[in-house]
Design a protein around this motif. Structure first.
Motif, short mmCIF file in Angstrom:
data_model
loop_
_atom_site.label_atom_id
_atom_site.label_comp_id
_atom_site.label_asym_id
_atom_site.label_seq_id
_atom_site.Cartn_x
_atom_site.Cartn_y
_atom_site.Cartn_z
N LYS A 223 0.80 -1.23 0.00
CA LYS A 223 0.00 0.00 0.00
C LYS A 223 0.83 1.29 0.00
O LYS A 223 0.40 2.29 -0.56
CB LYS A 223 -0.97 -0.01 1.17
CG LYS A 223 -2.15 -0.97 1.00
CD LYS A 223 -3.10 -0.88 2.20
CE LYS A 223 -4.34 -1.74 2.01
NZ LYS A 223 -4.03 -3.18 1.97
N PRO A 224 2.02 1.34 0.65
CA PRO A 224 2.79 2.58 0.58
C PRO A 224 3.22 2.96 -0.84
O PRO A 224 3.66 4.09 -1.06
CB PRO A 224 4.02 2.26 1.45
CG PRO A 224 3.56 1.22 2.40
CD PRO A 224 2.63 0.36 1.58
N GLN A 225 3.08 2.05 -1.78
CA GLN A 225 3.45 2.33 -3.17
C GLN A 225 2.24 2.60 -4.05
O GLN A 225 2.24 3.53 -4.85
CB GLN A 225 4.28 1.17 -3.73
CG GLN A 225 5.59 1.00 -2.98
CD GLN A 225 6.39 -0.20 -3.46
OE1 GLN A 225 6.48 -1.20 -2.78
NE2 GLN A 225 6.96 -0.10 -4.64
N THR A 226 1.20 1.81 -3.89
CA THR A 226 0.01 1.98 -4.72
C THR A 226 -1.05 2.86 -4.07
O THR A 226 -1.98 3.32 -4.74
CB THR A 226 -0.66 0.62 -4.98
OG1 THR A 226 -1.10 0.06 -3.72
CG2 THR A 226 0.30 -0.35 -5.65
N GLY A 227 -0.90 3.12 -2.78
CA GLY A 227 -1.98 3.69 -2.01
C GLY A 227 -2.98 2.60 -1.64
O GLY A 227 -2.94 1.49 -2.16
N HIS A 228 -3.84 2.92 -0.71
CA HIS A 228 -4.90 2.00 -0.29
C HIS A 228 -6.03 2.11 -1.31
O HIS A 228 -6.72 3.14 -1.38
CB HIS A 228 -5.39 2.41 1.10
CG HIS A 228 -6.34 1.45 1.75
ND1 HIS A 228 -7.28 0.73 1.06
CD2 HIS A 228 -6.50 1.11 3.07
CE1 HIS A 228 -7.98 -0.02 1.89
NE2 HIS A 228 -7.52 0.18 3.12
N LEU A 229 -6.24 1.07 -2.12
CA LEU A 229 -7.23 1.12 -3.19
C LEU A 229 -8.66 0.91 -2.70
O LEU A 229 -9.58 0.83 -3.52
CB LEU A 229 -6.91 0.08 -4.27
CG LEU A 229 -5.54 0.18 -4.97
CD1 LEU A 229 -5.53 -0.72 -6.19
CD2 LEU A 229 -5.18 1.60 -5.33
N VAL A 230 -8.86 0.80 -1.42
CA VAL A 230 -10.18 0.66 -0.79
C VAL A 230 -10.91 -0.53 -1.42
O VAL A 230 -10.57 -1.67 -1.16
CB VAL A 230 -10.98 1.97 -0.84
CG1 VAL A 230 -12.24 1.87 0.00
CG2 VAL A 230 -10.11 3.12 -0.29
N GLY A 231 -11.91 -0.32 -2.28
CA GLY A 231 -12.62 -1.44 -2.88
C GLY A 231 -11.75 -2.37 -3.70
O GLY A 231 -12.09 -3.54 -3.89
N GLY A 232 -10.61 -1.88 -4.17
CA GLY A 232 -9.70 -2.70 -4.95
C GLY A 232 -8.54 -3.29 -4.16
O GLY A 232 -7.75 -4.07 -4.70
N ALA A 233 -8.44 -2.94 -2.87
CA ALA A 233 -7.24 -3.30 -2.09
C ALA A 233 -7.10 -4.80 -1.87
O ALA A 233 -6.01 -5.36 -1.97
CB ALA A 233 -7.26 -2.57 -0.75
N GLY A 234 -8.19 -5.48 -1.53
CA GLY A 234 -8.10 -6.91 -1.29
C GLY A 234 -7.78 -7.70 -2.54
O GLY A 234 -6.99 -8.65 -2.51
N ALA A 235 -8.38 -7.30 -3.66
CA ALA A 235 -8.08 -7.96 -4.93
C ALA A 235 -6.65 -7.70 -5.36
O ALA A 235 -5.99 -8.57 -5.94
CB ALA A 235 -9.05 -7.49 -6.01
N LEU A 236 -6.14 -6.48 -5.08
CA LEU A 236 -4.74 -6.19 -5.38
C LEU A 236 -3.83 -7.13 -4.60
O LEU A 236 -2.83 -7.64 -5.13
CB LEU A 236 -4.41 -4.74 -5.05
CG LEU A 236 -2.94 -4.33 -5.22
CD1 LEU A 236 -2.50 -4.46 -6.67
CD2 LEU A 236 -2.72 -2.91 -4.72
N ASN A 237 -4.15 -7.39 -3.34
CA ASN A 237 -3.33 -8.31 -2.55
C ASN A 237 -3.36 -9.72 -3.15
O ASN A 237 -2.34 -10.42 -3.14
CB ASN A 237 -3.82 -8.35 -1.10
CG ASN A 237 -3.17 -7.27 -0.25
OD1 ASN A 237 -2.31 -6.54 -0.72
ND2 ASN A 237 -3.58 -7.18 1.00
N ALA A 238 -4.50 -10.15 -3.67
CA ALA A 238 -4.57 -11.46 -4.32
C ALA A 238 -3.68 -11.48 -5.56
O ALA A 238 -2.97 -12.47 -5.81
CB ALA A 238 -6.01 -11.79 -4.69
N ALA A 239 -3.69 -10.39 -6.32
CA ALA A 239 -2.84 -10.30 -7.50
C ALA A 239 -1.37 -10.30 -7.12
O ALA A 239 -0.54 -10.98 -7.75
CB ALA A 239 -3.19 -9.04 -8.30
N VAL A 240 -1.02 -9.54 -6.08
CA VAL A 240 0.37 -9.47 -5.62
C VAL A 240 0.84 -10.84 -5.13
O VAL A 240 1.97 -11.26 -5.42
CB VAL A 240 0.52 -8.41 -4.50
CG1 VAL A 240 1.85 -8.54 -3.78
CG2 VAL A 240 0.37 -7.01 -5.09
N ALA A 241 -0.02 -11.56 -4.42
CA ALA A 241 0.33 -12.90 -3.95
C ALA A 241 0.60 -13.83 -5.12
O ALA A 241 1.57 -14.61 -5.11
CB ALA A 241 -0.78 -13.46 -3.07
N ALA A 242 -0.24 -13.76 -6.16
CA ALA A 242 -0.05 -14.61 -7.34
C ALA A 242 1.24 -14.26 -8.07
O ALA A 242 1.99 -15.14 -8.52
CB ALA A 242 -1.25 -14.46 -8.29
#
Length: 429
Positions: free
Chosen positions: A352-371
């Protein structure tokens, strides 16, 4: 894992963030430590206490939709359509115009209203001489004051229609309203849909225009945003002793989830396998989290049970990491409670310190980052983690990425009202 259930692979990732358009560009920026956080430029943020955010500097809506379609899309919906296009393109499916009834779409967002700019300007026409609103006049002139497409544009799942129309997605679908939990919930439910045989391909994820005026004005007074905006891109400090809150970012994170045999038959690249999903709730009054984050503890436990308990030492966790004092401390406790001694052996970070907290998109971003971490073998770092807080006593991968080739991962998300989601993934061998 049971051999008789359908396996679900990530075959496409579409990211639209302040540090990149597309998975490859965003991933490169994450590993290089670049941040998209800076002063808000889309409007004058002077009335806000937190006037910084991660805006997408060169987003061109006309690259992703016709001008006719854009008349019915808010900025968040535009980002969703771009993210879906990028995800399907990455999966080699963007040439398909009729994916059909075996394709599904699951979306999550924090959308609450349509664009208000034009309406506010038009409402000047119904002011009485004393400056108060003249509701009788509004009734007479509403057809010229309120644009015909105003309410269509404001529908929460509007992006779902436009994505489905563009690619002929006619199968299982759902929309989840919420904050970080919503996009992660979309990914988890999409995985179950494929696993159960209701679809072969599902586009799933979240999106948000969280740096817009309406979202910022609402959240600015809730005590969740940083109180140190003068620090610029150093203001967002998850798990650090000097953390003071989040910095919002706009963007979208959508994934293509596909049944394994279907993916292999067409030669698709598989980033990772989605193996588990769990959810829970703190059940306390927002915005403060429950002290032990019991909702997150349950979500992690359910996700790992769903994944047959597979979580070896050295696994990666894409943390929620919202950088509030209570949020980070309770997330750390939840990891201890859910994982036991394995918590100390996990490698954990927040992007998040790089992309910002995407709020509605934040959890999906974490799934993408994990993949992406499982696919590349590299774990992204937690930027700005200069002085780890004493109460955040786990390995939060400060400052420098690691090439450690983890075998499994968890993607975490926590909602503003106590909702929690965990998605489990495994490296493709």
């Amino acid at each position: 894992m049971s051999d008789n259930r359908r396996r679900v692979m990530v075959t496409g990732i579409g990211l639209m963030t302040a540090i990149g358009q597309g998975a490859a560009q965003t991933w490169e920026a994450l590993l290089e430590g670049r941040s998209g956080i800076g002063p808000l430029r889309a409007y004058d943020p002077a009335p806000l206490r937190t006037g910084i955010g991660a805006e997408i500097p060169d987003f061109q809506p006309t690259e992703w939709a016709s001008r006719r379609t854009l008349r019915m899309l808010c900025r968040g919906d535009q980002l969703a359509l771009a993210g879906a296009t990028l995800a399907l393109r990455d999966a080699g499916l963007d040439g398909e115009k009729d994916l059909g009834h075996r394709a599904g779409l699951f979306l999550g967002s924090n959308k609450e209203m349509p664009r208000m700019d034009e309406l506010i300007a038009q409402l000047q026409a119904i002011r009485a001489e004393d400056g108060t609103p003249d509701l009788h006049k509004l009734g007479q002139e509403a057809s010229s004051v309120v644009a015909p497409l105003f309410f269509v544009e404001g529908l929460q799942p509007a992006a779902g229609f436009h994505i489905s129309e563009k690619y002929g997605i006619r199968g299982a679908n759902a929309y989840f309203a919420g904050t970080a939990d919503s996009g992660a919930m979309a990914v988890g439910r999409a995985m179950r849909t494929v696993r159960r045989g209701e679809a072969d391909i599902v586009v799933a994820g979240g999106y948000d225009d969280a740096t817009g005026w309406w979202a910022m004005s609402k959240m600015d007074g809730l005590g969740v945003l940083t109180t140190r905006p003068e620090l610029g891109d150093a203001a967002f400090r998850p798990f650090d002793r000097d953390r003071s809150g989040s910095v919002f970012g706009e963007g979208a994170a959508l994934l293509v989830l596909e049944e394994r045999e279907h993916a292999l038959a067409r030669g698709a690249h598989c980033y990772a396998e989605v193996t588990g999903f769990g959810a829970g709730n703190d059940c306390v009054r927002p915005p403060s989290p429950q002290a032990r984050a019991r909702g997150l503890t349950r979500a992690i436990g359910r996700a790992l049970t769903d994944a047959d308990g597979y979580f070896p030492d050295g696994s990666y966790i894409a943390a929620h990491g919202c950088a509030t004092v209570q949020g980070d401390a309770s997330e750390t406790i939840a990891l201890h409670d859910a994982l036991g001694t394995s918590a100390k052996a996990a490698q954990i970070s927040s992007v998040k310190p790089q992309t910002g907290h995407l709020v509605g998109g934040a959890g999906a971003l974490n799934a993408a980052v994990a993949a992406l971490a499982l696919d590349s073998g590299i774990i992204p770092a937690t930027r700005n983690l200069d002085n780890p807080a004493a109460e955040c006593d786990l390995d939060f991968v400060p400052l420098t990425p690691r090439d450690t080739r983890p075998d499994s991962a968890l993607a975490l998300a926590r909602g503003l009202e106590g909702q929690a989601v965990a998605v489990a993934l495994r490296r493709v061998s």
